[in-house]
Design an enzyme around this catalytic site. Structure first.
Site, PDB file in Angstrom:
ATOM      1  N   SER A   1       1.278   6.784  -5.791  1.00  0.00           N
ATOM      2  CA  SER A   1       1.254   5.669  -4.851  1.00  0.00           C
ATOM      3  C   SER A   1       2.704   5.598  -4.205  1.00  0.00           C
ATOM      4  O   SER A   1       2.498   4.821  -3.058  1.00  0.00           O
ATOM      5  CB  SER A   1       0.534   4.477  -5.279  1.00  0.00           C
ATOM      6  OG  SER A   1      -0.750   4.698  -5.543  1.00  0.00           O
TER       7      SER A   1
ATOM      8  N   SER B   1      -1.401  -1.765  -3.798  1.00  0.00           N
ATOM      9  CA  SER B   1      -1.726  -0.509  -3.759  1.00  0.00           C
ATOM     10  C   SER B   1      -3.153  -0.193  -3.542  1.00  0.00           C
ATOM     11  O   SER B   1      -3.740   1.031  -4.253  1.00  0.00           O
ATOM     12  CB  SER B   1      -1.165   0.205  -5.217  1.00  0.00           C
ATOM     13  OG  SER B   1      -0.813   1.558  -5.123  1.00  0.00           O
TER      14      SER B   1
ATOM     15  N   LYS C   1       2.595   5.663  -0.102  1.00  0.00           N
ATOM     16  CA  LYS C   1       1.881   4.658   0.497  1.00  0.00           C
ATOM     17  C   LYS C   1       3.236   4.214   1.308  1.00  0.00           C
ATOM     18  O   LYS C   1       3.019   3.547   2.323  1.00  0.00           O
ATOM     19  CB  LYS C   1       1.342   3.818  -0.036  1.00  0.00           C
ATOM     20  CG  LYS C   1      -0.013   4.196  -0.527  1.00  0.00           C
ATOM     21  CD  LYS C   1      -0.629   3.143  -1.972  1.00  0.00           C
ATOM     22  CE  LYS C   1      -1.984   3.712  -2.219  1.00  0.00           C
ATOM     23  NZ  LYS C   1      -2.393   3.324  -3.695  1.00  0.00           N
TER      24      LYS C   1
END
Length: 370
Positions: A59, A114, A62
């Site tokens: 993640s 997230s 991101k």
């Protein structure tokens, strides 16, 4: 005699530890598969371990998604959630089909919680489809210089062709940190979104609570990537970015890297704002020359023993032709340390110098004759 030798050895060991502490020779030695520590402003690498190793990054993907959302989107625009953004695998902010939500709230949900569903909704809002957004992600990565990175999705769910490096994640984060809104989101501990349910977002990043000066950035985990962390902290006007990939001791290792950076490097003022740089001749202008001044302070993180070794090179023309516009790039400043380029900063004009009016041209012509 044996006891005496043990005591003597103990004293020697203690002295070695004290000397190392005083001299700042502590190596953070993270248990990560790869790691890097850089200065956010200059990009200087302070510590690295396999920093160009290509690995899945979960993640932490991101960060790029948020960067593009801020650069290309209107934060106050309304995003209508499509069916494709509902029920996405993994972390979620529980978007509903046809829900209308501010892009700003999606970015908070993306970074704090997230949300993989938030990532999909953002991608489709910005580019119309995930595939087109991925193209934008990879183009931006190349523009930044993240040449060992390839994105195939906006959230970081595992794909064998989705990868980055510790160094690339650091410079992507450095680019994102130039944006005021990204910095604000990155350090936010809690956020209340403008929606009826699931509106409370609590940041999963422990750096904000556990480390003095901690102000970001993003955690990530998949089984294939392991524990990944991009962290930032600011002290004495120096912001550091630490990255670890596949690290079971992710937070403590970043903290040790921060300690290493803050203990060994100090922000050093090399050029002051308003400092005279060079006298430049002007042709075809209403004035014959102008004194070029520094627009900002030039501050570089240096070790104590490096301060006298840093060399500043001004790459500027001797003369220019009018018109010259305010903000026009004129050249750059380069900082070298023992032959290594540490930092390059653009030099821009703080003045606007136009061509003289025809009457003034005629007077200058007469002066040149007589």
């Amino acid at each position: 005699m044996k006891i005496f030798k043990i005591k003597k050895l103990t004293v020697i060991l203690i002295m070695i530890i004290i000397i190392n502490l005083l001299l700042g020779f502590k190596d953070p030695s993270p248990s990560a598969e790869s790691a890097v520590l850089i200065d956010s402003k200059t990009g200087r690498i302070m510590y690295s371990l396999n920093h160009d190793l290509k690995r899945p990054m979960a993640s932490t993907t991101k960060i790029m998604t948020a960067l593009l959302a801020i650069e290309h989107g209107d934060l106050d625009s309304i995003v209508k959630v499509k069916d494709s953004a509902v029920g996405v695998e993994g972390s979620s902010i529980y978007l509903a089909k046809n829900e209308e939500i501010l892009l700003k709230d999606l970015i908070y949900g993306l970074m704090l919680r997230s949300g993989n569903d938030a990532a999909v909704a953002i991608a489709e809002h910005i580019s119309g489809s995930i595939d087109k957004f991925v193209i934008l992600m990879n183009e931006k990565a190349k523009d930044i210089g993240a040449l060992n990175t390839n994105f195939v999705n906006p959230h970081g769910l595992h794909d064998s062709n989705h990868y980055s490096t510790a160094y690339d994640l650091a410079i992507i984060t450095r680019e994102a940190m130039k944006l005021d809104f990204f910095r604000e989101v990155s350090k936010t501990k809690t956020w209340v979104a403008n929606r009826e349910i699931n509106q409370h977002f609590l940041n999963k990043n422990d750096v904000l609570w556990d480390y003095k000066g901690g102000d970001g950035v993003k955690i990530g985990y998949t089984k294939a990537a392991g524990r990944c962390l991009v962290a930032s902290a600011t002290r004495d006007e120096m912001q550091l970015i630490a990255v670890v990939i596949n690290d079971g001791n992710w937070f403590n290792d970043c903290y040790r890297m921060f300690d290493f950076g803050f203990e060994n490097y100090k922000p050093t003022l090399l050029i002051s704002k308003g400092q005279f740089l060079k006298k430049i001749k002007i042709s075809n202008g209403y004035k014959d020359y102008f004194n070029l001044l520094s627009e900002d302070d030039l501050i570089i993180p240096l070790k104590d023993e490096e301060k006298e070794k840093a060399k500043i090179i001004l790459n500027l023309p001797d003369s220019l032709s009018a018109p010259i516009y305010k903000g026009q790039k004129l050249g750059n400043i380069q900082v070298f340390l023992e032959g290594e380029l540490l930092h390059t900063a653009e030099i821009k004009s703080m003045l606007e110098i136009s061509k003289p009016k025809s009457k003034n041209n005629f007077i200058k012509f007469l002066k040149s004759i007589f």
